[in-house]
Design a protein around this motif. Structure first.
Motif, PDB file in Angstrom:
ATOM      1  N   VAL A  60     -14.768 -12.005  25.436  1.00  0.00           N
ATOM      2  CA  VAL A  60     -16.031 -12.623  25.050  1.00  0.00           C
ATOM      3  C   VAL A  60     -16.101 -14.013  25.671  1.00  0.00           C
ATOM      4  O   VAL A  60     -15.103 -14.558  26.153  1.00  0.00           O
ATOM      5  CB  VAL A  60     -16.191 -12.724  23.512  1.00  0.00           C
ATOM      6  N   SER A  61     -17.289 -14.587  25.657  1.00  0.00           N
ATOM      7  CA  SER A  61     -17.513 -15.938  26.152  1.00  0.00           C
ATOM      8  C   SER A  61     -18.472 -16.651  25.218  1.00  0.00           C
ATOM      9  O   SER A  61     -19.423 -16.041  24.701  1.00  0.00           O
ATOM     10  CB  SER A  61     -18.090 -15.913  27.575  1.00  0.00           C
ATOM     11  N   SER A  62     -18.230 -17.942  25.012  1.00  0.00           N
ATOM     12  CA  SER A  62     -19.115 -18.723  24.144  1.00  0.00           C
ATOM     13  C   SER A  62     -20.473 -18.977  24.790  1.00  0.00           C
ATOM     14  O   SER A  62     -21.393 -19.461  24.120  1.00  0.00           O
ATOM     15  CB  SER A  62     -18.452 -20.066  23.805  1.00  0.00           C
ATOM     16  N   SER A 122     -31.888  -7.397  30.501  1.00  0.00           N
ATOM     17  CA  SER A 122     -31.535  -8.370  29.461  1.00  0.00           C
ATOM     18  C   SER A 122     -30.059  -8.759  29.555  1.00  0.00           C
ATOM     19  O   SER A 122     -29.698  -9.921  29.320  1.00  0.00           O
ATOM     20  CB  SER A 122     -31.850  -7.805  28.076  1.00  0.00           C
ATOM     21  N   THR A 152     -22.455 -16.628  26.080  1.00  0.00           N
ATOM     22  CA  THR A 152     -23.352 -15.467  26.023  1.00  0.00           C
ATOM     23  C   THR A 152     -23.161 -14.693  24.724  1.00  0.00           C
ATOM     24  O   THR A 152     -22.040 -14.638  24.188  1.00  0.00           O
ATOM     25  CB  THR A 152     -23.098 -14.531  27.222  1.00  0.00           C
ATOM     26  N   PRO A 153     -24.229 -14.077  24.226  1.00  0.00           N
ATOM     27  CA  PRO A 153     -24.102 -13.231  23.037  1.00  0.00           C
ATOM     28  C   PRO A 153     -23.600 -11.825  23.358  1.00  0.00           C
ATOM     29  O   PRO A 153     -23.352 -11.040  22.441  1.00  0.00           O
ATOM     30  CB  PRO A 153     -25.534 -13.188  22.485  1.00  0.00           C
ATOM     31  N   VAL A 154     -23.459 -11.488  24.643  1.00  0.00           N
ATOM     32  CA  VAL A 154     -22.991 -10.156  25.030  1.00  0.00           C
ATOM     33  C   VAL A 154     -21.539  -9.988  24.597  1.00  0.00           C
ATOM     34  O   VAL A 154     -20.660 -10.744  25.013  1.00  0.00           O
ATOM     35  CB  VAL A 154     -23.114  -9.943  26.554  1.00  0.00           C
ATOM     36  N   ARG A 155     -21.285  -8.978  23.767  1.00  0.00           N
ATOM     37  CA  ARG A 155     -19.938  -8.734  23.261  1.00  0.00           C
ATOM     38  C   ARG A 155     -19.679  -7.241  23.144  1.00  0.00           C
ATOM     39  O   ARG A 155     -20.489  -6.546  22.524  1.00  0.00           O
ATOM     40  CB  ARG A 155     -19.751  -9.408  21.893  1.00  0.00           C
ATOM     41  N   ALA A 171     -28.541 -12.438  30.229  1.00  0.00           N
ATOM     42  CA  ALA A 171     -27.638 -13.019  29.241  1.00  0.00           C
ATOM     43  C   ALA A 171     -26.309 -13.463  29.859  1.00  0.00           C
ATOM     44  O   ALA A 171     -25.609 -14.309  29.283  1.00  0.00           O
ATOM     45  CB  ALA A 171     -27.373 -12.019  28.120  1.00  0.00           C
TER      46      ALA A 171
END
Length: 250
Positions: A161-163, A225, A165-168, A229
């Motif tokens: 994960v990355s702070s 999207s 982006t909301p992609v998880r 993102a």
């Protein structure tokens, strides 16, 4: 001076040396590691034979301290061996010195992916998260070299994960370290196992320097999207060319 007396003096000197080593403070280990190493001892207690130390990992400018101390114990049965333990290790790590080098037992290691931020400012900028796992086979580090292409270490980044982006999750990734064709060279290969953020590349470590060249891009099959993102993540990792972010680390 007789030969017997000389041998006695040598024996006493060796005994005194061993006794001195047994009580040398563990803090001496703090100055033994080269300053440029991605590993540093920030505090230590006990002796060089039995003690504990707080470890920091990463490049000198981005080091992060591990929350739990590393502990070690030197024993001589059935031979000289150093037993190293840490909560993140899958079990004790055994180091055994020999004529051809230092034997390292096979083991596993798990730690939070936030530790990746200690490698480079660009990686720290994306706020990495998830889990890192490492595994390596038993081997000997020293004068002898492993056959070319022998796997020395396998690292995996799970549920990345990355702070930014909301992609998880962003994906799962594998980094393989193999013995190179040259004695002191280690080859690196990074692959994406799954996920919308695709990371791939190759590199090498030769003891004097390291290099890695690769690319980062959004899976072409991902939705618009998802592409939008992940824009900030790709921008933080490096410059873009032909719809790919260029990964260039030295």
């Amino acid at each position: 001076m007789s030969r017997r007396m000389v041998l006695r003096l040598i024996g006493l000197a060796l005994l005194a040396g061993c006794a001195a080593l047994a009580v040398l403070p563990a803090r001496w280990a703090m100055v033994m590691l080269p300053q440029a190493w991605p590993l540093a001892i920030v505090d230590a207690s006990g002796t060089l034979w039995s003690g504990s130390a707080t470890i920091a990992v990463g490049a000198p400018s981005y080091r992060r301290t591990l929350p739990d101390p590393l502990r070690w114990q030197l024993s001589f049965a059935p031979g000289p061996r150093l037993r190293v333990t840490h909560p993140w290790l899958g079990g004790p790590l055994i180091l055994t010195p020999g004529w051809t080098g230092v034997g390292v037992s096979g083991q596993t290691l798990k730690l939070p992916a936030s530790a990746l931020g200690a490698l480079d400012a660009r990686i720290a900028a994306i706020g990495p998260g998830g889990e890192l796992s490492f595994k390596w086979p038993a081997s000997v580090i020293g004068s002898g070299s492993q056959p070319a292409s022998t796997v020395l270490l396998e690292a995996q980044w799970h549920n990345a994960v990355s702070s930014l982006t909301p992609v998880r999750p962003l994906g799962d990734y594998t980094l393989i370290l193999k013995q190179g064709t040259q004695k002191n060279r280690v080859d690196l290969v990074l692959d994406t196992r799954q996920g919308p953020l695709m990371l791939n590349g190759v590199g090498a470590l030769d003891g004097q320097a390291s290099r890695f060249d690769g690319t980062a891009q959004v899976d072409p099959a991902a939705s618009k999207s998802i592409h939008a993102a992940l824009h900030d993540v790709l921008a933080a990792l490096g410059p873009q060319r032909n719809n790919q972010t260029i990964l260039h680390f030295r």
